[in-house]
Scaffold this motif. Structure first.
Motif, short mmCIF file in Angstrom:
data_model
loop_
_atom_site.label_atom_id
_atom_site.label_comp_id
_atom_site.label_asym_id
_atom_site.label_seq_id
_atom_site.Cartn_x
_atom_site.Cartn_y
_atom_site.Cartn_z
N TYR A 106 0.70 -1.15 -0.04
CA TYR A 106 0.00 0.11 0.04
C TYR A 106 0.82 1.44 0.05
N ALA A 107 1.90 1.21 0.70
CA ALA A 107 2.78 2.45 0.95
C ALA A 107 3.47 2.78 -0.55
N LEU A 108 4.00 1.70 -1.11
CA LEU A 108 4.64 1.72 -2.49
C LEU A 108 3.53 2.46 -3.47
N GLU A 109 2.30 1.74 -3.30
CA GLU A 109 1.10 2.26 -4.24
C GLU A 109 0.98 3.74 -4.14
N ALA A 110 0.83 4.23 -2.91
CA ALA A 110 0.34 5.71 -2.46
C ALA A 110 1.73 6.46 -3.03
N ALA A 111 2.99 5.98 -2.42
CA ALA A 111 4.05 6.87 -2.76
C ALA A 111 4.38 6.96 -4.25
N THR A 112 4.08 5.87 -4.95
CA THR A 112 4.48 6.23 -6.25
C THR A 112 3.41 7.12 -7.10
N ALA A 113 2.18 7.28 -6.84
CA ALA A 113 1.33 8.18 -7.17
C ALA A 113 1.66 9.50 -6.68
N ILE A 114 2.15 9.68 -5.32
CA ILE A 114 2.32 11.02 -5.01
C ILE A 114 3.75 11.48 -5.78
N LEU A 115 4.56 10.71 -6.02
CA LEU A 115 5.65 11.25 -6.92
C LEU A 115 5.48 11.82 -8.09
N THR A 116 4.28 10.85 -8.85
CA THR A 116 4.08 11.62 -10.10
C THR A 116 3.34 12.67 -9.81
N TYR A 117 2.41 12.87 -8.97
CA TYR A 117 1.57 13.88 -8.70
C TYR A 117 2.40 15.22 -8.47
N GLY A 118 3.60 14.99 -7.80
CA GLY A 118 4.47 15.98 -7.35
C GLY A 118 5.22 16.46 -8.64
N GLN A 119 5.74 15.46 -9.60
CA GLN A 119 6.27 16.11 -10.44
C GLN A 119 5.34 16.62 -11.58
N GLU A 120 4.15 16.01 -11.75
CA GLU A 120 3.31 16.59 -12.97
C GLU A 120 2.34 17.60 -12.54
N VAL A 121 1.76 17.49 -11.33
CA VAL A 121 0.72 18.41 -10.86
C VAL A 121 1.42 19.58 -10.18
N ALA A 122 2.16 19.25 -9.29
CA ALA A 122 2.86 20.27 -8.50
C ALA A 122 4.24 20.90 -9.04
N LYS A 123 4.60 20.16 -10.32
CA LYS A 123 5.48 20.87 -11.14
C LYS A 123 6.89 20.61 -10.48
N LEU A 124 6.99 19.78 -9.63
CA LEU A 124 8.44 19.76 -8.71
C LEU A 124 9.39 19.16 -9.53
N ASP A 125 10.59 19.87 -9.82
CA ASP A 125 11.63 18.88 -10.63
C ASP A 125 12.35 18.22 -9.75
N ARG A 126 12.37 18.42 -8.46
CA ARG A 126 13.25 17.45 -7.48
C ARG A 126 12.67 17.27 -6.26
N ILE A 127 12.35 15.93 -5.84
CA ILE A 127 11.72 15.61 -4.87
C ILE A 127 12.81 14.77 -3.69
N VAL A 128 12.67 15.03 -2.59
CA VAL A 128 13.81 14.29 -1.55
C VAL A 128 13.04 13.61 -0.41
N ALA A 129 13.64 13.10 0.11
CA ALA A 129 13.36 12.18 1.45
C ALA A 129 14.43 12.25 2.76
N ILE A 130 13.88 12.28 3.80
CA ILE A 130 14.68 12.10 4.81
C ILE A 130 14.46 11.13 5.62
N VAL A 131 15.38 10.21 6.11
CA VAL A 131 15.23 9.08 6.73
C VAL A 131 16.14 8.72 7.70
N SER A 132 15.80 8.03 9.02
CA SER A 132 16.89 7.64 9.83
C SER A 132 17.57 6.34 9.28
N PRO A 133 18.95 6.09 9.48
CA PRO A 133 19.80 5.08 8.99
C PRO A 133 19.20 3.72 9.27
N ASP A 134 18.56 3.73 10.45
CA ASP A 134 17.93 2.42 10.89
C ASP A 134 16.66 1.95 10.47
#
Ligand SMILES: CC(C)(COP(=O)(O)OP(=O)(O)OC[C@H]1O[C@@H](n2cnc3c(N)ncnc32)[C@H](O)[C@@H]1OP(=O)(O)O)[C@@H](O)C(=O)NCCC(=O)NCCS
Length: 175
Positions: A106-134
């Protein structure tokens, strides 16, 4: 307001009526350990979190964290969306699901769609993520999404060392 549908899911804007779900999600040990303790302990706290967080972000940026629910039964599963933070140079993708809904893609399905939304609708050319190393689950998911490790960063609020991933990571050879 509905943002998008995927095969199994609907992503929509959060509203104050979601305070009960947010209260539960933000107090999951996995949320507190991997994302942080937002000190949301009551329905009122959850309402304030919604007002000052996602709802404020929709107004300011036109995007934010959205509710992820099943398309058929509208069962809330988690949140996923885009966040503009002062401490980061680009908009980041965020996600958190109740543990009973992990391991089903489910997380993969939602996040894949959000990346496309960010690029195509919000017109973001760069999207990052921050995550704890563990946070192995999240790191695995970022890999499936096609984000690459760029560098370590020190989070200004608490001094934590976090991994910065990006859709167009600058490799150390090019830096
Ligand atoms: C990070 C988080 C969202 C990842 O959730 P997840 O369910 O592991 O992620 P995915 O959607 O990629 O699911 C992957 C699993 O689903 C399985 N799966 C089942 N059906 C699937 C399908 N149709 N498609 C894809 N994967 C499927 C995969 O095989 C994989 O199994 P595994 O758990 O045995 O490895 C979740 O762990 C979480 O909410 N953590 C707490 C908050 C958090 O840390 N957020 C990130 C902060 S940076």
């Amino acid at each position: 307001m509905k943002i998008l549908d995927t095969e199994r899911l609907t992503l929509r804007e959060l509203s104050l009526a979601d305070a009960g779900f947010i209260l539960k999600l933000l107090n999951e040990p996995s949320f507190i350990q991997n994302i942080g303790d937002r000190n949301v302990r009551t329905l009122d706290d959850a309402g304030n979190y919604l007002l000052n967080g996602p709802l404020d972000s929709y107004r300011r940026h036109g995007f934010g964290l959205f509710l992820v629910e099943t398309k058929a039964a509208h069962t809330p599963l988690g949140i996923c969306g885009l966040i503009k933070r002062a401490a980061l140079p680009a908009v980041d993708i965020g996600f958190a699901f109740l543990p009973e809904f992990w391991s089903q893609g489910y997380a993969l399905e939602a996040a894949t769609a959000i990346l496309t939304y960010g690029q195509e609708v919000a017109k973001l050319d760069r999207i990052v993520a921050i995550v704890s190393p563990d946070n192995e689950r999240s790191i695995r998911l970022l890999g499936k999404l096609g984000l690459s490790f760029e560098r370590m960063i020190t989070w200004p609020e608490d001094g934590a060392e976090l991994k910065l991933y990006a859709t167009d990571a600058v490799s150390s050879a090019r830096k």
